[in-house]
Write an enzyme that holds these catalytic residues in place. Structure first.
Site, short mmCIF file in Angstrom:
data_model
loop_
_atom_site.label_atom_id
_atom_site.label_comp_id
_atom_site.label_asym_id
_atom_site.label_seq_id
_atom_site.Cartn_x
_atom_site.Cartn_y
_atom_site.Cartn_z
N VAL A 23 -59.13 59.80 -5.36
CA VAL A 23 -57.80 59.07 -5.35
C VAL A 23 -56.74 60.03 -5.30
O VAL A 23 -55.99 60.12 -4.53
CB VAL A 23 -57.55 57.76 -5.95
CG1 VAL A 23 -56.38 57.07 -5.47
CG2 VAL A 23 -58.72 56.74 -5.57
N LYS A 78 -58.10 48.74 -11.56
CA LYS A 78 -58.05 47.48 -11.60
C LYS A 78 -58.77 46.95 -12.98
O LYS A 78 -58.45 45.93 -13.35
CB LYS A 78 -59.00 46.82 -10.41
CG LYS A 78 -60.33 47.34 -10.30
CD LYS A 78 -60.00 48.19 -9.20
CE LYS A 78 -61.48 49.43 -9.00
NZ LYS A 78 -61.29 50.01 -7.87
N GLU A 94 -50.35 48.33 -6.33
CA GLU A 94 -50.95 47.95 -5.14
C GLU A 94 -52.43 48.55 -4.81
O GLU A 94 -53.24 47.78 -4.33
CB GLU A 94 -50.07 48.48 -4.11
CG GLU A 94 -50.42 47.81 -2.62
CD GLU A 94 -50.46 46.34 -2.46
OE1 GLU A 94 -49.17 46.03 -2.51
OE2 GLU A 94 -51.38 45.91 -2.16
N GLY A 142 -67.66 58.19 -1.36
CA GLY A 142 -66.19 58.06 -2.21
C GLY A 142 -65.75 56.81 -2.42
O GLY A 142 -64.69 56.27 -2.96
N GLU A 147 -67.47 53.15 -7.79
CA GLU A 147 -66.84 53.51 -8.90
C GLU A 147 -67.55 54.53 -9.62
O GLU A 147 -68.82 54.81 -9.35
CB GLU A 147 -66.82 52.25 -10.00
CG GLU A 147 -65.79 50.99 -9.44
CD GLU A 147 -64.50 51.55 -9.26
OE1 GLU A 147 -63.69 52.00 -10.15
OE2 GLU A 147 -64.02 51.55 -7.96
N ASP A 188 -66.39 44.78 -10.23
CA ASP A 188 -65.23 45.53 -9.69
C ASP A 188 -64.34 44.11 -8.78
O ASP A 188 -63.21 44.18 -9.06
CB ASP A 188 -65.40 46.66 -8.80
CG ASP A 188 -64.41 47.42 -8.09
OD1 ASP A 188 -63.57 47.97 -8.68
OD2 ASP A 188 -64.14 46.63 -6.80
N LYS A 197 -60.69 42.75 -9.65
CA LYS A 197 -59.47 42.49 -8.70
C LYS A 197 -59.26 40.85 -8.24
O LYS A 197 -58.05 40.67 -8.10
CB LYS A 197 -60.23 43.11 -7.22
CG LYS A 197 -60.25 44.64 -7.40
CD LYS A 197 -61.25 44.95 -6.26
CE LYS A 197 -61.29 46.50 -6.15
NZ LYS A 197 -62.45 47.04 -5.09
N GLY A 230 -61.98 54.25 -0.42
CA GLY A 230 -61.74 55.61 0.16
C GLY A 230 -60.76 56.50 -0.14
O GLY A 230 -59.46 55.83 -0.58
P1 NAP Z 1 -62.84 59.96 -9.47
O1 NAP Z 1 -63.32 60.48 -8.27
O2 NAP Z 1 -63.80 59.67 -10.48
O3 NAP Z 1 -61.65 60.84 -10.28
C1 NAP Z 1 -61.17 60.60 -11.73
C2 NAP Z 1 -60.38 61.70 -11.88
O4 NAP Z 1 -59.76 61.51 -13.42
C3 NAP Z 1 -60.91 63.02 -11.75
O5 NAP Z 1 -60.12 64.28 -11.47
C4 NAP Z 1 -61.27 63.38 -13.66
O6 NAP Z 1 -61.29 64.57 -13.69
C5 NAP Z 1 -60.07 62.59 -14.00
N1 NAP Z 1 -60.64 62.21 -15.33
C6 NAP Z 1 -61.17 61.06 -15.59
N2 NAP Z 1 -61.14 60.84 -16.92
C7 NAP Z 1 -60.38 61.87 -17.49
C8 NAP Z 1 -60.15 62.18 -18.79
N3 NAP Z 1 -60.52 61.26 -19.83
N4 NAP Z 1 -59.30 63.36 -18.95
C9 NAP Z 1 -58.94 63.97 -18.03
N5 NAP Z 1 -59.29 63.65 -16.83
C10 NAP Z 1 -59.86 62.62 -16.56
O7 NAP Z 1 -62.12 58.55 -9.60
P2 NAP Z 1 -61.47 57.81 -8.13
O8 NAP Z 1 -62.47 57.30 -7.08
O9 NAP Z 1 -60.67 58.77 -7.68
O10 NAP Z 1 -61.02 56.58 -8.72
C11 NAP Z 1 -59.93 56.57 -9.56
C12 NAP Z 1 -59.12 55.14 -9.94
O11 NAP Z 1 -58.74 54.60 -8.45
C13 NAP Z 1 -60.16 54.24 -10.38
O12 NAP Z 1 -59.36 53.39 -11.37
C14 NAP Z 1 -60.72 53.36 -9.29
O13 NAP Z 1 -61.24 52.03 -9.69
C15 NAP Z 1 -59.57 53.47 -8.65
N6 NAP Z 1 -59.58 53.18 -7.13
C16 NAP Z 1 -60.62 53.98 -6.44
C17 NAP Z 1 -60.77 53.80 -4.98
C18 NAP Z 1 -61.86 54.47 -4.45
O14 NAP Z 1 -61.90 54.39 -3.19
N7 NAP Z 1 -62.18 55.71 -4.88
C19 NAP Z 1 -60.28 52.64 -4.48
C20 NAP Z 1 -59.09 51.77 -5.09
C21 NAP Z 1 -59.03 52.13 -6.40
P3 NAP Z 1 -62.55 65.76 -13.23
O15 NAP Z 1 -62.21 65.88 -11.83
O16 NAP Z 1 -62.24 67.01 -13.84
O17 NAP Z 1 -63.74 65.03 -13.48
N1 HSE Z 2 -65.31 50.83 -5.79
C1 HSE Z 2 -64.25 50.30 -5.22
C2 HSE Z 2 -64.84 49.38 -4.02
C3 HSE Z 2 -63.09 51.03 -4.80
O1 HSE Z 2 -66.01 49.89 -3.70
O2 HSE Z 2 -64.10 48.54 -3.72
C4 HSE Z 2 -61.91 50.24 -4.37
O3 HSE Z 2 -61.34 49.62 -5.46
#
Ligand code: NAP
Ligand code: HSE
Length: 469
Positions: free
Chosen positions: A38, A129, A153, A211, A214, A225, A229, A326
């Site tokens: 993200v 969330k 959001e 991507g 979680e 998850d 939500k 995504g």
């Molecule tokens: P991700 O790809 O695992 O990215 C997490 C990032 O945070 C990485 O850059 C990681 O560093 C950093 N990080 C995690 N813990 C840390 C810590 N303790 N100290 C410093 N840096 C830390 O996760 P994501 O998919 O982007 O998701 C992020 C958030 O958005 C989550 O809350 C998720 O539920 C939400 N979300 C995700 C999506 C989706 O489609 N992926 C959609 C809606 C909401 P490194 O890169 O160095 O490991």
């Molecule tokens: N892991 C979550 C999903 C990301 O698949 O819906 C979006 O919140």
């Protein structure tokens, strides 16, 4: 005579000058906690659409620092090396940072960092969330106390602006029902299983590679998850706090190819649905695999797409549809929040929701799952012998569970599958009937029980527990 409308206890937010940035015209400085799926998406959106955003907002947005765990990890976007840090204080204590964006995930230390930022009067945008569902009241109280905006959001249904729609668009309504597909990973997995017979674990790997999942994908596949939500959406829709623990949660691990095949024969498809209803002041909240009729709009929601159906008193029925996970779809929502946070900061105002102080909203009772009424798909493995069907039907009848249809497959080969679909029934009655059926000598096992939602008002002939079937 003017009335007293609610308890809006927050004043105005800190202005840009008050948080230490005097010169209007310079870009606002953003501190990014997390540069994964993200966070990288957000950087891309700001890099590619920065000029458009700057024109619309009247000021640019610049990523000043980004917090990561590892400085050596290859990144999906390019940021000057010196902007990456592993020290959260470089961001949380930097007086030149105007807005914090939390996209790290997990509850701790995300909660601690959000509270630290709010405590310094910094607006926070988050996509998290898990932290909101579990610590929402604490975060909102901090936002209110320190007069800092809190925007989230992207925490539900990624690219779909459903939170804004509930909070702002439906502000004049009382919401009655919320029902939808709000986890992209499980919808992707179920679509692959149903449409191509893909194995669960292969489909999960594909969702992870895209991507969508979680960091710990059990949160997706076990329904948590979606429960986080649903807790957020239902709390906002019903102006209360719905603790996640009060939501009935079942994931998709027990959905089998056999049930997929039978449900198809019966005219249904299987979806992980999140449902919340206001039933005479008490709240029904549940997440579970559900049979949805193939002609129902939710049945057409495939792959990573999400959809949320809302019924409210003034507007009637609404449906929101879009990509639920995504990098770019989620970044779209984070960027929109960032723009709103920047605009609020420049105007010295707080978002209406924070001023409504959700941290103090009363807790409303959540109805136990045993009291909910739905239709049921029930598959039993039984010996193919005379009288079995009648014995099972009698137990359903004694408990007031009316049978809509029954099919038996693999005739002649014992045990065989017998599949019942019930009319609307109270869950406690169905459970009692199955407790009576399971010990019958001819019954091998209750192989699966899946709720059925068709979005209708229920069975017109229903007479509250009359024994039929
Ligand atoms: P991700 O790809 O695992 O990215 C997490 C990032 O945070 C990485 O850059 C990681 O560093 C950093 N990080 C995690 N813990 C840390 C810590 N303790 N100290 C410093 N840096 C830390 O996760 P994501 O998919 O982007 O998701 C992020 C958030 O958005 C989550 O809350 C998720 O539920 C939400 N979300 C995700 C999506 C989706 O489609 N992926 C959609 C809606 C909401 P490194 O890169 O160095 O490991
Ligand atoms: N892991 C979550 C999903 C990301 O698949 O819906 C979006 O919140």
């Amino acid at each position: 005579m003017p009335g007293t409308y609610g308890q809006s206890t927050c004043g105005q937010s800190m202005t840009r000058a008050a948080v230490g940035v005097e010169s209007v015209g310079n870009p606002l400085q953003v501190g990014l906690l997390g540069l994964g799926v993200v966070g990288s998406g957000l950087v891309r959106v700001l890099q590619e659409n920065g000029e458009i955003i700057g024109n619309r907002l009247g000021v640019g947005l610049e990523i000043r620092r980004a917090l990561v765990r590892s400085l050596d990890k290859p990144r999906m976007v390019s940021l000057p090396e010196e902007r990456l840090t592993t020290n959260p204080r470089d961001i949380l204590e930097d007086p030149d940072i105007d807005i914090i964006v939390e996209v790290m995930g997990g509850v701790e230390p995300a909660r601690e960092y959000i509270l630290a930022a709010l405590g310094r009067g910094r607006p926070v945008v988050t996509a998290n969330k898990a932290v909101l569902a579990q610590h929402g009241p604490e975060l909102f109280r901090a936002a209110c106390e320190h007069r800092a905006g809190l925007y989230f959001e992207a925490s539900v249904a990624a690219g779909i602006p459903v939170i804004r729609s509930i909070v702002d668009g439906l502000a004049a309504n009382q919401v009655q029902t919320l029902m939808g597909i709000i986890n992209g990973t499980t919808n992707y997995i179920l679509t692959r299983m149903v449409e191509d017979g893909t194995d669960f674990s292969v489909a999960l790997e594909q969702a992870q590679a895209a991507g969508y999942a979680e960091a710990d994908p059990s949160s997706d596949v076990d329904g948590w998850d979606a429960a986080y939500k649903l807790a957020i959406l239902a709390s906002l829709a019903f102006e209360t706090y719905i603790p996640v623990e009060s939501i009935h949660v079942e994931g998709i691990r027990r959905v089998t190819p056999v049930d997929i095949a039978y449900s198809r024969d019966l005219g249904f498809t299987i979806k992980l649905l999140a449902v919340a209803k206001n039933v005479n002041g008490s709240i029904e909240a549940r997440v579970h695999p559900t049979l949805v009729p193939q002609h129902h709009p939710l049945a057409a929601v495939r792959d990573v797409f999400n959809a949320i159906f809302i019924s409210a008193d003034a507007v009637g029925e609404l449906m929101f549809y879009g990509r639920g996970a995504g990098s770019l779809p989620t970044a779209s929502a984070v960027a929109a929040d960032l723009i709103e946070a920047a605009d609020d900061l420049l105007r010295g105002q707080l978002p209406l929701l924070v001023r409504r102080n959700p941290g103090e909203w009363p807790v409303k009772p959540v109805q136990p799952i045993t009291e909910t009424r739905t239709r049921f798909y029930i598959r039993l493995s039984v010996c193919d012998e005379p009288g079995v069907l009648a014995a099972m039907a009698a137990s359903f009848g004694r408990n007031g569970v009316s049978i809509e249809s029954v099919i038996q497959k693999s005739r002649g080969k014992s045990p065989v599958d017998v599949v019942f679909v019930t009319h609307d029934a109270r869950e406690a009655d169905v459970r009692q009937a199955l407790r009576e059926i399971e010990p019958l000598a001819a019954v091998h096992q209750v192989a699966s029980v899946i709720r059925v939602e068709d979005g209708t008002a229920g069975d017109k002939c229903e007479s509250g527990g009359s024994a039929r079937g």
